[in-house]
Design an enzyme around this catalytic site. Structure first.
Site, PDB file in Angstrom:
ATOM      1  N   ASP A 101      10.579  15.777  32.739  1.00  0.00           N
ATOM      2  CA  ASP A 101       9.657  15.156  33.691  1.00  0.00           C
ATOM      3  C   ASP A 101       9.040  13.876  33.133  1.00  0.00           C
ATOM      4  OD1 ASP A 101       8.049  16.548  31.810  1.00  0.00           O
ATOM      5  OD2 ASP A 101       6.421  16.727  33.266  1.00  0.00           O
ATOM      6  N   GLN A 105       5.262  20.239  21.408  1.00  0.00           N
ATOM      7  CA  GLN A 105       4.079  21.100  21.456  1.00  0.00           C
ATOM      8  C   GLN A 105       3.038  20.590  20.463  1.00  0.00           C
ATOM      9  OE1 GLN A 105       3.402  23.636  23.624  1.00  0.00           O
ATOM     10  NE2 GLN A 105       5.277  23.024  24.687  1.00  0.00           N
ATOM     11  N   SER A 106       2.563  19.374  20.703  1.00  0.00           N
ATOM     12  CA  SER A 106       1.592  18.769  19.788  1.00  0.00           C
ATOM     13  C   SER A 106       0.235  19.466  19.826  1.00  0.00           C
ATOM     14  CB  SER A 106       1.414  17.279  20.082  1.00  0.00           C
ATOM     15  OG  SER A 106       0.772  17.089  21.330  1.00  0.00           O
ATOM     16  N   ARG A 136       9.991  15.038  17.312  1.00  0.00           N
ATOM     17  CA  ARG A 136       9.203  14.792  18.519  1.00  0.00           C
ATOM     18  C   ARG A 136       9.940  13.839  19.458  1.00  0.00           C
ATOM     19  NH1 ARG A 136       4.245  15.267  20.657  1.00  0.00           N
ATOM     20  NH2 ARG A 136       3.382  13.487  21.763  1.00  0.00           N
ATOM     21  N   LYS A 137      10.159  14.293  20.685  1.00  0.00           N
ATOM     22  CA  LYS A 137      10.781  13.417  21.673  1.00  0.00           C
ATOM     23  C   LYS A 137       9.870  12.215  21.904  1.00  0.00           C
ATOM     24  CE  LYS A 137      11.097  17.003  24.485  1.00  0.00           C
ATOM     25  NZ  LYS A 137      11.303  17.804  25.707  1.00  0.00           N
ATOM     26  N   THR A 154      11.010  21.326  23.541  1.00  0.00           N
ATOM     27  CA  THR A 154       9.666  21.032  24.015  1.00  0.00           C
ATOM     28  C   THR A 154       8.751  20.499  22.918  1.00  0.00           C
ATOM     29  OG1 THR A 154       7.725  22.020  25.116  1.00  0.00           O
ATOM     30  CG2 THR A 154       9.057  23.502  23.769  1.00  0.00           C
ATOM     31  N   ASP A 177      13.289  20.533  29.232  1.00  0.00           N
ATOM     32  CA  ASP A 177      11.931  20.403  28.744  1.00  0.00           C
ATOM     33  C   ASP A 177      11.176  21.613  29.301  1.00  0.00           C
ATOM     34  OD1 ASP A 177       9.581  19.139  27.632  1.00  0.00           O
ATOM     35  OD2 ASP A 177       9.063  18.529  29.670  1.00  0.00           O
ATOM     36  N   ASP A 183       7.114  22.192  29.660  1.00  0.00           N
ATOM     37  CA  ASP A 183       5.943  21.900  30.490  1.00  0.00           C
ATOM     38  C   ASP A 183       6.277  20.815  31.509  1.00  0.00           C
ATOM     39  OD1 ASP A 183       4.602  23.732  28.874  1.00  0.00           O
ATOM     40  OD2 ASP A 183       3.835  22.178  27.546  1.00  0.00           O
TER      41      ASP A 183
END
Length: 185
Positions: free
Chosen positions: A131, A56-57, A104-105, A54, A11, A13
């Site tokens: 995280d 990134q919305s 989207r995870k 990642t 991931d 961020d």
């Protein structure tokens, strides 16, 4: 020859760079953890393939655009290459939580994209490092081994102790990489 067992999916961020509840919206706000770039390079030197997946919305929310995101990823790639490492692919989901996408995870769409990009028959046995629970859920859906780092939102995720039965936990990416290289080679 690339094998799933030598693949590490990170991931971004909260794992590679500092996270923010207000989103990382600019290149100036993208600040890597001091040890994360070296840790990625160490993985490369040890024969692991490193990729990033990642959410990134912030793009869907209008906080930044794809060109800004690309500038952050260009910086990441340059820093890792300067340390002698490499990132094979960066997959991102630009969608918001209500967009009903498959990437989207915690959904595994980005991981399927990575699998296809790398030409792997399966991701079973690879490592997913995140995280948040959703990072680990995406990986577990495709047979990845789970690693929770306590940076970013990781300490809060660990404190909830929900859905982490299969996860290894480490203080940060560097500690996971040290463990992986010294015990799993």
């Amino acid at each position: 020859m690339l094998s799933a067992e030598k693949l590490v999916i990170l991931d971004r961020d909260g794992v590679i760079n500092h996270d923010s509840d207000a989103y990382i919206k600019s290149l100036d706000e993208w600040v890597p953890y001091p040890s994360s770039i070296t840790a990625i390079a160490r993985l490369s030197h040890a024969g692991f393939t490193v990729v990033v997946a990642t959410n990134q919305s912030g793009i869907a929310r209008g906080y930044y655009d794809e060109a800004t995101l690309q500038s952050m990823h260009d910086r990441l790639l340059a820093l890792v290459e300067k340390e002698g490492g490499s990132i094979a692919h960066i997959a991102y989901c630009p969608h918001g939580p209500n967009d009903k996408c498959q990437c989207r995870k915690p959904l595994p769409g980005m991981l399927h994209q990575i699998q296809q990009q790398l030409g792997l028959a399966s991701l079973a046995g690879s490592w997913v490092v995140g995280d948040s629970l959703r990072d680990l859920q995406a990986g577990e859906a495709v047979g990845c081994r789970s690693v929770l780092v306590r940076t970013g939102k990781g300490a809060k995720t660990e404190a909830k102790d929900i859905g982490l039965e299969k996860a290894h936990a480490f203080d940060d990416l560097a500690h996971f990489v040290e463990w992986l290289i010294t015990t799993k080679q």
